[in-house]
Design a protein around this motif. Structure first.
Motif, PDB file in Angstrom:
ATOM      1  N   VAL A 192       0.865  -1.194   0.000  1.00  0.00           N
ATOM      2  CA  VAL A 192       0.000   0.000   0.000  1.00  0.00           C
ATOM      3  C   VAL A 192       0.898   1.240   0.000  1.00  0.00           C
ATOM      4  O   VAL A 192       0.679   2.185  -0.759  1.00  0.00           O
ATOM      5  CB  VAL A 192      -0.952   0.004   1.222  1.00  0.00           C
ATOM      6  CG1 VAL A 192      -1.663   1.348   1.373  1.00  0.00           C
ATOM      7  CG2 VAL A 192      -1.978  -1.120   1.094  1.00  0.00           C
ATOM      8  N   HIS A 193       1.946   1.182   0.808  1.00  0.00           N
ATOM      9  CA  HIS A 193       2.906   2.293   0.852  1.00  0.00           C
ATOM     10  C   HIS A 193       3.602   2.449  -0.486  1.00  0.00           C
ATOM     11  O   HIS A 193       3.814   3.555  -0.974  1.00  0.00           O
ATOM     12  CB  HIS A 193       3.941   2.056   1.958  1.00  0.00           C
ATOM     13  CG  HIS A 193       3.344   2.099   3.334  1.00  0.00           C
ATOM     14  ND1 HIS A 193       3.973   2.685   4.391  1.00  0.00           N
ATOM     15  CD2 HIS A 193       2.163   1.650   3.813  1.00  0.00           C
ATOM     16  CE1 HIS A 193       3.206   2.589   5.473  1.00  0.00           C
ATOM     17  NE2 HIS A 193       2.106   1.960   5.134  1.00  0.00           N
ATOM     18  N   LYS A 194       3.955   1.309  -1.073  1.00  0.00           N
ATOM     19  CA  LYS A 194       4.632   1.355  -2.368  1.00  0.00           C
ATOM     20  C   LYS A 194       3.707   1.980  -3.417  1.00  0.00           C
ATOM     21  O   LYS A 194       4.129   2.858  -4.182  1.00  0.00           O
ATOM     22  CB  LYS A 194       5.029  -0.056  -2.814  1.00  0.00           C
ATOM     23  CG  LYS A 194       5.937  -0.060  -4.036  1.00  0.00           C
ATOM     24  CD  LYS A 194       5.926  -1.403  -4.745  1.00  0.00           C
ATOM     25  CE  LYS A 194       7.125  -2.249  -4.396  1.00  0.00           C
ATOM     26  NZ  LYS A 194       7.314  -3.404  -5.286  1.00  0.00           N
ATOM     27  N   ALA A 195       2.465   1.551  -3.439  1.00  0.00           N
ATOM     28  CA  ALA A 195       1.508   2.082  -4.417  1.00  0.00           C
ATOM     29  C   ALA A 195       1.359   3.588  -4.251  1.00  0.00           C
ATOM     30  O   ALA A 195       1.389   4.346  -5.224  1.00  0.00           O
ATOM     31  CB  ALA A 195       0.154   1.387  -4.268  1.00  0.00           C
ATOM     32  N   LEU A 196       1.227   4.032  -2.987  1.00  0.00           N
ATOM     33  CA  LEU A 196       1.066   5.466  -2.732  1.00  0.00           C
ATOM     34  C   LEU A 196       2.300   6.225  -3.196  1.00  0.00           C
ATOM     35  O   LEU A 196       2.200   7.293  -3.812  1.00  0.00           O
ATOM     36  CB  LEU A 196       0.804   5.711  -1.243  1.00  0.00           C
ATOM     37  CG  LEU A 196      -0.589   5.283  -0.746  1.00  0.00           C
ATOM     38  CD1 LEU A 196      -0.639   5.278   0.787  1.00  0.00           C
ATOM     39  CD2 LEU A 196      -1.682   6.205  -1.304  1.00  0.00           C
ATOM     40  N   SER A 197       3.468   5.663  -2.942  1.00  0.00           N
ATOM     41  CA  SER A 197       4.709   6.319  -3.331  1.00  0.00           C
ATOM     42  C   SER A 197       4.801   6.454  -4.858  1.00  0.00           C
ATOM     43  O   SER A 197       5.177   7.505  -5.376  1.00  0.00           O
ATOM     44  CB  SER A 197       5.884   5.524  -2.761  1.00  0.00           C
ATOM     45  OG  SER A 197       7.055   5.827  -3.453  1.00  0.00           O
ATOM     46  N   ILE A 198       4.427   5.395  -5.570  1.00  0.00           N
ATOM     47  CA  ILE A 198       4.438   5.462  -7.040  1.00  0.00           C
ATOM     48  C   ILE A 198       3.485   6.563  -7.516  1.00  0.00           C
ATOM     49  O   ILE A 198       3.728   7.233  -8.511  1.00  0.00           O
ATOM     50  CB  ILE A 198       4.024   4.099  -7.650  1.00  0.00           C
ATOM     51  CG1 ILE A 198       5.069   3.022  -7.325  1.00  0.00           C
ATOM     52  CG2 ILE A 198       3.839   4.197  -9.168  1.00  0.00           C
ATOM     53  CD1 ILE A 198       4.637   1.610  -7.678  1.00  0.00           C
ATOM     54  N   LEU A 199       2.421   6.740  -6.753  1.00  0.00           N
ATOM     55  CA  LEU A 199       1.400   7.730  -7.134  1.00  0.00           C
ATOM     56  C   LEU A 199       1.768   9.151  -6.682  1.00  0.00           C
ATOM     57  O   LEU A 199       0.955  10.063  -6.772  1.00  0.00           O
ATOM     58  CB  LEU A 199       0.047   7.334  -6.553  1.00  0.00           C
ATOM     59  CG  LEU A 199      -0.543   6.041  -7.140  1.00  0.00           C
ATOM     60  CD1 LEU A 199      -1.749   5.587  -6.330  1.00  0.00           C
ATOM     61  CD2 LEU A 199      -0.928   6.238  -8.606  1.00  0.00           C
ATOM     62  N   GLY A 200       2.969   9.304  -6.163  1.00  0.00           N
ATOM     63  CA  GLY A 200       3.406  10.649  -5.786  1.00  0.00           C
ATOM     64  C   GLY A 200       3.027  11.041  -4.374  1.00  0.00           C
ATOM     65  O   GLY A 200       3.013  12.226  -4.034  1.00  0.00           O
ATOM     66  N   ILE A 201       2.696  10.062  -3.546  1.00  0.00           N
ATOM     67  CA  ILE A 201       2.329  10.352  -2.157  1.00  0.00           C
ATOM     68  C   ILE A 201       3.386   9.730  -1.250  1.00  0.00           C
ATOM     69  O   ILE A 201       3.512   8.505  -1.144  1.00  0.00           O
ATOM     70  CB  ILE A 201       0.921   9.797  -1.833  1.00  0.00           C
ATOM     71  CG1 ILE A 201      -0.115  10.526  -2.701  1.00  0.00           C
ATOM     72  CG2 ILE A 201       0.595   9.962  -0.349  1.00  0.00           C
ATOM     73  CD1 ILE A 201      -1.432   9.823  -2.833  1.00  0.00           C
ATOM     74  N   GLY A 202       4.178  10.581  -0.616  1.00  0.00           N
ATOM     75  CA  GLY A 202       5.324  10.113   0.167  1.00  0.00           C
ATOM     76  C   GLY A 202       4.961   9.737   1.593  1.00  0.00           C
ATOM     77  O   GLY A 202       3.866  10.046   2.071  1.00  0.00           O
ATOM     78  N   THR A 203       5.914   9.089   2.268  1.00  0.00           N
ATOM     79  CA  THR A 203       5.632   8.584   3.618  1.00  0.00           C
ATOM     80  C   THR A 203       5.346   9.714   4.619  1.00  0.00           C
ATOM     81  O   THR A 203       4.575   9.526   5.550  1.00  0.00           O
ATOM     82  CB  THR A 203       6.805   7.723   4.147  1.00  0.00           C
ATOM     83  OG1 THR A 203       8.037   8.392   3.833  1.00  0.00           O
ATOM     84  CG2 THR A 203       6.822   6.358   3.513  1.00  0.00           C
ATOM     85  N   ASP A 204       5.983  10.884   4.416  1.00  0.00           N
ATOM     86  CA  ASP A 204       5.730  11.998   5.339  1.00  0.00           C
ATOM     87  C   ASP A 204       4.293  12.498   5.272  1.00  0.00           C
ATOM     88  O   ASP A 204       3.816  13.173   6.179  1.00  0.00           O
ATOM     89  CB  ASP A 204       6.673  13.173   5.023  1.00  0.00           C
ATOM     90  CG  ASP A 204       8.079  12.924   5.540  1.00  0.00           C
ATOM     91  OD1 ASP A 204       8.293  11.856   6.165  1.00  0.00           O
ATOM     92  OD2 ASP A 204       8.958  13.769   5.299  1.00  0.00           O
ATOM     93  N   GLN A 205       3.638  12.190   4.164  1.00  0.00           N
ATOM     94  CA  GLN A 205       2.257  12.656   3.989  1.00  0.00           C
ATOM     95  C   GLN A 205       1.238  11.756   4.669  1.00  0.00           C
ATOM     96  O   GLN A 205       0.058  12.078   4.720  1.00  0.00           O
ATOM     97  CB  GLN A 205       1.921  12.672   2.493  1.00  0.00           C
ATOM     98  CG  GLN A 205       2.156  13.988   1.796  1.00  0.00           C
ATOM     99  CD  GLN A 205       1.875  13.822   0.314  1.00  0.00           C
ATOM    100  OE1 GLN A 205       2.722  13.381  -0.436  1.00  0.00           O
ATOM    101  NE2 GLN A 205       0.669  14.164  -0.100  1.00  0.00           N
ATOM    102  N   LEU A 206       1.693  10.578   5.136  1.00  0.00           N
ATOM    103  CA  LEU A 206       0.737   9.597   5.645  1.00  0.00           C
ATOM    104  C   LEU A 206       0.371   9.861   7.099  1.00  0.00           C
ATOM    105  O   LEU A 206       1.235  10.108   7.933  1.00  0.00           O
ATOM    106  CB  LEU A 206       1.309   8.182   5.517  1.00  0.00           C
ATOM    107  CG  LEU A 206       1.818   7.769   4.131  1.00  0.00           C
ATOM    108  CD1 LEU A 206       2.319   6.325   4.148  1.00  0.00           C
ATOM    109  CD2 LEU A 206       0.730   7.948   3.062  1.00  0.00           C
ATOM    110  N   VAL A 207      -0.922   9.799   7.380  1.00  0.00           N
ATOM    111  CA  VAL A 207      -1.401   9.870   8.757  1.00  0.00           C
ATOM    112  C   VAL A 207      -1.709   8.438   9.169  1.00  0.00           C
ATOM    113  O   VAL A 207      -2.475   7.745   8.504  1.00  0.00           O
ATOM    114  CB  VAL A 207      -2.700  10.713   8.854  1.00  0.00           C
ATOM    115  CG1 VAL A 207      -3.195  10.786  10.290  1.00  0.00           C
ATOM    116  CG2 VAL A 207      -2.469  12.104   8.275  1.00  0.00           C
TER     117      VAL A 207
END
Ligand SMILES: *Cc1c(COP(=O)(O)O)cnc(C)c1O
Length: 464
Positions: A192-207
């Motif tokens: 899920v993290h990998k998918a978000l990262s590919i989509l331009g959403i980095g780990t710092d953005q995650l709540v």
């Protein structure tokens, strides 16, 4: 024409019959052989590593060599005693269908390029929605696995949420767009993290939503939601097998305007069993779902499924032509997944469901859960502490001495009766078992427990 037909067909037929002979030999011995390959089997792989061949070889010979050196160096995941990762086997019809599928070699881009395959995928899609009790209007895309299915669903979610802000991502791109609010579970799967990262959403953005000791998000401390939020929940924690409380979280999230995605790579199959279905209560209220065929449905690799309630949200992201507004399942396959050309993996989904029926799928799920229970009870009798409430097909168990535990797992893997690995669950090193194969029997669990007992005796004796 005739001569060409003779030679090309004959060559394919010879290769096929050799492949069929080898595969039959492989399957006929699968339950007697070691589950993991021996060091000798692994070293023999070198024989396949010649310098780049200048001249070719007869196809038949290529297959025979593959079988001779590569078959022994496989893990016997189709045999019933492989409990590592979350790995299903391959049901007889699904395995057979994959051979036929290879002979067809259809490219599932359009109906015209793969008429029967696309037709079968559409039926499989409807059956999946019915089995999993998900909205019938949803789009269904066949991907390589849940990793890619998560990406498809989250791409749809991202673009949909931006569209509400008046931003057309397909046109404007992410640059300059305000960040969305992304809530993941503390226990979300790494993909899920990998998918978000590919989509331009980095780990710092995650709540991160905090979880209880079974890995379920806590309703009381769930983060704030708004209309730009994407929530990632989970059906089936990869260690404990537990489910997020969908009935409590999803209506709240929807009321706030959030998009709810559920990663149900294996756990979503609980919905196909009247007995286990209580675990997925409320899951159908979400916006998108991920599930694998190659895990619990026991189709061959590779097969994941991206399901999205608002089909158009997926199509808008995945379409490869000028904007259009077709809806439902009549959209060509190329507009439901990232791939243009791909194999028609839904054919094996059709075959597995046709073979088992609803009853068979429910029975498969329930059997695996019963075997997990049998494992847990057996391990408890051997002195293990069971770290999860065993509600599904997953068992996480530990003993106080970490190095002894590691030795025990190592000895079991080496003995070869069964295979499983270790994990860290809630800060404790543990062994992790996943029962996901149609081929597993009660006797397999007994044999595996015996192997664990022998390893324990060996390790504890050595320590004395
Ligand atoms: C296995 C798994 C995935 C990844 O699926 P692949 O099919 O391996 O890509 C994602 N989420 C969960 C919960 C899983 O168990």
């Amino acid at each position: 024409m005739k001569k060409n037909k003779m030679t090309s067909n004959l060559k394919s037929l010879k290769a096929l019959s050799e492949a069929s002979r080898c595969a039959e030999e492989y399957i006929s011995k699968i339950r007697e052989r070691r589950v993991s390959p021996s060091p000798l089997d692994l070293s023999e792989l070198e024989r396949l590593n010649s310098s780049l061949p200048h001249k070719g070889q007869e196809a038949q010979q290529v297959i025979a060599e593959l079988h001779h050196y590569a078959s022994p160096a496989t893990v016997a995941s189709t045999g019933g005693r492989f409990f590592g990762l979350v790995v299903g086997g391959s049901t007889p019809a699904a395995m057979g269908a994959s051979i036929l599928n290879a002979a067809w070699d259809q490219v599932a881009v359009l109906e015209s390029s793969a008429p029967s395959a696309v037709y079968l995928e559409r039926i499989a899609a409807q059956w999946l929605l019915q089995l999993l009790e998900l909205p019938e209007e949803s789009s269904v895309g066949f991907t390589t696995g849940s990793s890619m299915a998560n990406m498809v669903c989250l791409a749809a979610a991202r673009n949909h949420q931006y569209e509400k802000l008046g931003i057309d991502l397909a046109k404007k791109g992410l640059a300059g767009a305000p960040p969305l609010r992304i809530i993941v579970s503390e226990e979300s799967h790494v993909t899920v993290h990998k998918a978000l990262s590919i989509l331009g959403i980095g780990t710092d953005q995650l709540v991160k939503a905090p979880c209880d000791n079974q890995g379920r998000v806590l309703v009381g401390s769930f983060p704030e939601l708004d209309e730009t939020t994407i929530v990632c929940l989970q059906a089936g924690n990869v260690n404990s097998g537990h489910f997020d409380p969908f009935e409590e979280i999803i209506p709240r999230a929807k009321a706030a305007g959030a998009w709810v995605h559920v990663d149900g790579a294996f756990g979503l199959w609980a919905a196909a069993s009247p007995r286990q279905r209580y675990l997925t209560a409320g899951v159908a209220l979400a916006d998108s779902w991920t599930v694998d065929g190659h895990k619990w449905l026991n189709t061959p690799y590779d097969c994941g499924v991206a399901i999205c309630r608002e089909a158009r949200a997926v199509h808008r992201v995945m379409t490869t032509q000028a904007p259009y507004l077709l809806s439902g399942v009549q959209v060509p396959p190329k507009d439901m997944v990232p791939e243009f050309s791909r194999r028609a993996r839904g054919v094996e989904v059709w075959a597995a469901i046709q073979e088992m029926g609803c009853e068979g799928v429910a029975n498969l799920v329930e059997r695996c859960c019963d075997f997990a229970r049998q494992f847990a009870d057996g391990l408890a009798n051997l002195g293990f502490e069971i770290l999860n409430e065993v509600v599904l097909n997953q068992v996480v168990a530990s003993i106080n001495d970490e190095s002894a535990l590691q030795q025990i797992v190592g000895i079991v893997q080496e003995e070869g009766v069964c295979w499983f690995g270790t994990t860290v669950w809630r800060d404790r090193m543990a062994l992790r078992l996943s029962v996901s194969s149609w081929a597993t029997t009660a006797e397999d669990i007994t044999l595996s427990l015996d192997s664990i007992r022998r390893a324990m005796e060996q390790v504890l004796e050595f320590k004395e």
